[in-house]
Design an enzyme around this catalytic site. Structure first.
Site, PDB file in Angstrom:
ATOM      1  N   HIS A 268      43.952  21.162  46.562  1.00 17.64           N
ATOM      2  CA  HIS A 268      44.144  20.240  47.488  1.00 17.64           C
ATOM      3  C   HIS A 268      44.076  21.085  48.648  1.00 17.64           C
ATOM      4  O   HIS A 268      43.916  22.239  48.791  1.00 17.64           O
ATOM      5  CB  HIS A 268      45.732  20.047  47.257  1.00 17.64           C
ATOM      6  CG  HIS A 268      46.250  19.069  48.210  1.00 17.64           C
ATOM      7  ND1 HIS A 268      46.503  18.981  49.462  1.00 17.64           N
ATOM      8  CD2 HIS A 268      46.248  17.609  47.848  1.00 17.64           C
ATOM      9  CE1 HIS A 268      46.891  17.740  49.751  1.00 17.64           C
ATOM     10  NE2 HIS A 268      46.647  16.856  48.940  1.00 17.64           N
TER      11      HIS A 268
ATOM     12  N   ASP B 290      48.011  14.137  41.211  1.00 21.83           N
ATOM     13  CA  ASP B 290      47.234  13.155  40.059  1.00 21.83           C
ATOM     14  C   ASP B 290      47.167  13.981  38.657  1.00 21.83           C
ATOM     15  O   ASP B 290      46.422  13.451  37.887  1.00 21.83           O
ATOM     16  CB  ASP B 290      45.927  12.598  40.607  1.00 21.83           C
ATOM     17  CG  ASP B 290      46.176  11.665  41.606  1.00 21.83           C
ATOM     18  OD1 ASP B 290      47.336  10.915  41.228  1.00 21.83           O
ATOM     19  OD2 ASP B 290      45.693  11.506  42.493  1.00 21.83           O
TER      20      ASP B 290
HETATM   21  N1  ACO Z   1      37.924  22.866  40.157  1.00 20.97           N
HETATM   22  C1  ACO Z   1      37.361  24.024  40.470  1.00 20.97           C
HETATM   23  N2  ACO Z   1      37.135  24.719  41.723  1.00 20.97           N
HETATM   24  C2  ACO Z   1      37.761  24.085  42.622  1.00 20.97           C
HETATM   25  C3  ACO Z   1      38.497  22.945  42.463  1.00 20.97           C
HETATM   26  C4  ACO Z   1      38.822  22.158  41.262  1.00 20.97           C
HETATM   27  N3  ACO Z   1      39.426  21.278  41.033  1.00 20.97           N
HETATM   28  N4  ACO Z   1      39.190  22.500  43.582  1.00 20.97           N
HETATM   29  C5  ACO Z   1      38.538  23.665  44.528  1.00 20.97           C
HETATM   30  N5  ACO Z   1      37.896  24.537  43.876  1.00 20.97           N
HETATM   31  C6  ACO Z   1      37.319  25.775  44.529  1.00 20.97           C
HETATM   32  C7  ACO Z   1      36.118  25.379  45.396  1.00 20.97           C
HETATM   33  O1  ACO Z   1      34.777  25.336  44.669  1.00 20.97           O
HETATM   34  C8  ACO Z   1      36.018  26.416  46.446  1.00 20.97           C
HETATM   35  O2  ACO Z   1      35.487  27.486  45.780  1.00 20.97           O
HETATM   36  P1  ACO Z   1      34.792  28.417  46.564  1.00 20.97           P
HETATM   37  O3  ACO Z   1      35.738  29.199  47.551  1.00 20.97           O
HETATM   38  O4  ACO Z   1      34.249  29.665  45.630  1.00 20.97           O
HETATM   39  O5  ACO Z   1      33.695  27.861  47.216  1.00 20.97           O
HETATM   40  C9  ACO Z   1      37.521  26.703  46.649  1.00 20.97           C
HETATM   41  O6  ACO Z   1      38.228  26.189  45.481  1.00 20.97           O
HETATM   42  C10 ACO Z   1      38.018  25.964  47.795  1.00 20.97           C
HETATM   43  O7  ACO Z   1      38.037  24.518  47.742  1.00 20.97           O
HETATM   44  P2  ACO Z   1      37.392  23.475  48.767  1.00 20.97           P
HETATM   45  O8  ACO Z   1      36.533  22.505  47.904  1.00 20.97           O
HETATM   46  O9  ACO Z   1      36.809  24.216  49.918  1.00 20.97           O
HETATM   47  O10 ACO Z   1      38.843  22.768  49.156  1.00 20.97           O
HETATM   48  P3  ACO Z   1      38.971  21.299  49.631  1.00 20.97           P
HETATM   49  O11 ACO Z   1      39.855  21.621  50.493  1.00 20.97           O
HETATM   50  O12 ACO Z   1      37.588  21.140  50.420  1.00 20.97           O
HETATM   51  O13 ACO Z   1      38.975  20.193  48.509  1.00 20.97           O
HETATM   52  C11 ACO Z   1      39.963  18.865  46.837  1.00 20.97           C
HETATM   53  C12 ACO Z   1      40.107  19.996  48.228  1.00 20.97           C
HETATM   54  C13 ACO Z   1      38.847  17.972  47.241  1.00 20.97           C
HETATM   55  C14 ACO Z   1      40.971  18.201  46.344  1.00 20.97           C
HETATM   56  C15 ACO Z   1      39.460  19.760  45.566  1.00 20.97           C
HETATM   57  O14 ACO Z   1      40.266  20.890  45.591  1.00 20.97           O
HETATM   58  C16 ACO Z   1      38.908  19.024  44.448  1.00 20.97           C
HETATM   59  O15 ACO Z   1      37.909  18.529  44.487  1.00 20.97           O
HETATM   60  N6  ACO Z   1      39.924  18.870  43.496  1.00 20.97           N
HETATM   61  C17 ACO Z   1      39.571  18.158  42.131  1.00 20.97           C
HETATM   62  C18 ACO Z   1      39.790  16.644  42.726  1.00 20.97           C
HETATM   63  C19 ACO Z   1      41.145  16.168  42.716  1.00 20.97           C
HETATM   64  O16 ACO Z   1      41.990  16.645  42.073  1.00 20.97           O
HETATM   65  N7  ACO Z   1      41.284  15.304  43.870  1.00 20.97           N
HETATM   66  C20 ACO Z   1      42.787  14.719  44.385  1.00 20.97           C
HETATM   67  C21 ACO Z   1      43.376  15.538  45.462  1.00 20.97           C
HETATM   68  S1  ACO Z   1      45.040  14.891  45.717  1.00 20.97           S
HETATM   69  C22 ACO Z   1      44.546  13.789  46.523  1.00 20.97           C
HETATM   70  O17 ACO Z   1      44.006  13.168  47.204  1.00 20.97           O
HETATM   71  C23 ACO Z   1      45.567  12.260  46.065  1.00 20.97           C
END
Ligand code: ACO
Length: 429
Positions: free
Chosen positions: A308, A365
């Site tokens: 998140h 979720d």
């Molecule tokens: N699986 C694997 N790796 C992940 C995940 C994941 N679910 N989420 C984040 N990471 C990693 C990223 O690749 C990044 O790694 P790095 O530092 O090596 O580059 C690090 O964790 C930081 O993540 P970001 O993508 O920079 O985080 P951001 O805040 O931009 O994205 C998001 C947040 C979009 C929710 C992301 O965690 C994601 O895609 N999660 C899966 C989708 C999801 O569950 N979305 C629902 C969110 S809740 C909502 O909106 C209702």
């Protein structure tokens, strides 16, 4: 740095600028950079707006580090334990919990706006039977501007209130219509004798051929999920609603834009993606393979329902849903191997260095889809369920913004294209 200002100095130019510090009632202090460009010639670069407060708001507070979520100051744990979705809707919109008379009046107003214009039902039949329900929902809410074109003025408080109630009331009717259209079932009209969530379940599942009784366990579970999804401050879809709202667009256009933004799998579409992912993983023995895929930077696979932007701790909504998941499945006498799979996946990820280091926890979720599934709601409808609940938050945020309109939202960019060059006629290229 002093208590109420931060000094920004440009060594090369030998200039200094005092930036005022804005402090809310809670949360981190925020630098006011409104005059930055005027005074220094610099813009700021913040892709994804991860460091930028786009507005002031008194509606929802999140402390992502501590895993805190409050609506109008009330902890989500207390609201989900003791309140109802409609009471939460009143709270988010009006700022205070209603007394008995206020609650009754609000409930009455919502109940008596649940029917949609019959032409809107005709409009729904124009969609192909296998249209995604989110596409239908966005189209249907957007089309409401065409049905109420004489009551669209965002500057008129009475018209704003009417539009807000219409959207909260009609969203479940539209959502159920999306599902029924896909099934080929006739339109179900809202029953005023039922409460908000019961009415929705009745419109979803009743058929003319036999009586249908709403299961109170299902209605209560849905009410809880709606409370947990009702608002989440300036997330992608809410920011979209505010951005569209800042142009003076009509309320239905703003909420339709919010629905479109919610649909993405990185946002509200994650609940659908989680179930699809669990189905794909299929068995506990495949978990290590999928966790490895999620960690592989060359693989686009992500653990859906994990991570998140704001929470760097357990999402408090996920803890509540996780507990509810066990209770609801037990009360409905449903055994779902996906719940065991989800719990095992969570355990493996929470112990893995990659997820620990990045503070990636289950979000709202990760477990919600398992409850929706137990209630008989198909996977393709999951994000629409989210949209029903979040309509309340979008509306509350849009009303707050409309009461104190800000400048049109208009971010800047770092231009990386060609510098000025002369046009060359086609025959010379
Ligand atoms: N699986 C694997 N790796 C992940 C995940 C994941 N679910 N989420 C984040 N990471 C990693 C990223 O690749 C990044 O790694 P790095 O530092 O090596 O580059 C690090 O964790 C930081 O993540 P970001 O993508 O920079 O985080 P951001 O805040 O931009 O994205 C998001 C947040 C979009 C929710 C992301 O965690 C994601 O895609 N999660 C899966 C989708 C999801 O569950 N979305 C629902 C969110 S809740 C909502 O909106 C209702």
């Amino acid at each position: 740095m002093s208590d109420n200002k931060v000094i920004l100095s440009d060594g090369a130019a030998g200039t200094k600028l005092e930036l005022p510090v804005i402090r809310g009632t809670e949360g981190d202090p925020t630098l006011d950079i409104k005059n930055l460009h005027k005074e220094t010639g610099y813009f700021t670069y913040d892709p994804g707006f991860a460091q930028t407060a786009s507005c002031s708001s008194a509606i929802t507070f999140i402390d992502g580090g501590k895993g805190i979520l409050r609506y109008r100051g009330y902890p989500i744990e207390q609201l989900s334990e003791s309140s109802s979705f409609l009471e939460v809707a009143y709270l988010l919109i009006n700022g205070e919990l209603p007394n008995a008379d206020e609650m009754q009046e609000f409930d009455h107003d919502i109940t008596y706006h649940t029917m949609v214009h019959e032409k809107l039902n005709t409009f729904m039949t124009g969609f192909h039977y296998d249209a995604h329900p989110m596409a239908m929902a966005a189209g249907a809410i957007g089309s409401m501007a065409a049905f109420y074109h004489d009551r669209l003025d965002p500057e008129d408080p009475k018209q704003r209130e009417l539009a807000a109630k219409r959207m909260i009331a009609k969203m479940p009717t539209i959502a159920a219509s999306c599902y029924r259209h896909h099934r080929g079932w006739p339109t179900a009209y809202p029953k005023n004798s039922l409460n908000y969530t019961e009415r929705f379940l009745d419109m979803m599942f009743s058929v003319p051929a036999e009586p249908y009784e709403v299961n109170p366990v299902a209605a209560k579970a849905l009410d809880l999920l709606f409370i947990l999804h009702a608002d989440h401050e300036q997330n992608a879809s809410t920011s979209t609603v505010r951005l569209v709202g800042s142009t003076g667009a009509n309320p239905y256009a703003c909420i339709a834009a919010g629905i479109a933004a919610l649909w993405g799998p990185a946002h509200g579409g994650a609940n659908e993606s989680v179930l699809n992912m669990l189905d794909e993983i299929g068995s506990v023995k495949n978990i290590p393979k999928y966790v490895d895929k999620a960690k592989d930077r060359d693989d686009p696979f992500r653990l859906m329902g994990f991570g998140h932007r704001v929470y760097r701790n357990y999402d408090p909504r996920a803890s509540i849903i996780r507990k509810a998941c066990h209770e609801v499945l037990a009360e409905l006498n449903v055994t779902d191997p996906l719940l065991d799979l989800a719990m095992e996946l969570e355990q493996v990820a929470l112990k893995d260095e990659f997820f620990v280091e990045r503070k990636l926890y289950p979000n709202v979720d990760f477990y919600s889809g398992i409850i929706y599934k137990a209630l008989g709601i198909p996977t393709s409808m999951f994000t629409v369920m989210f949209a029903i609940a979040r309509t309340v938050g979008w509306v509350a945020q849009w009303l707050e913004q409309s009461e104190n309109p800000t400048r049109i939202g208009r971010p800047r960019q770092v231009y990386t294209g060609p510098v000025a060059r002369d046009y060359i006629p086609l025959d010379k290229r």
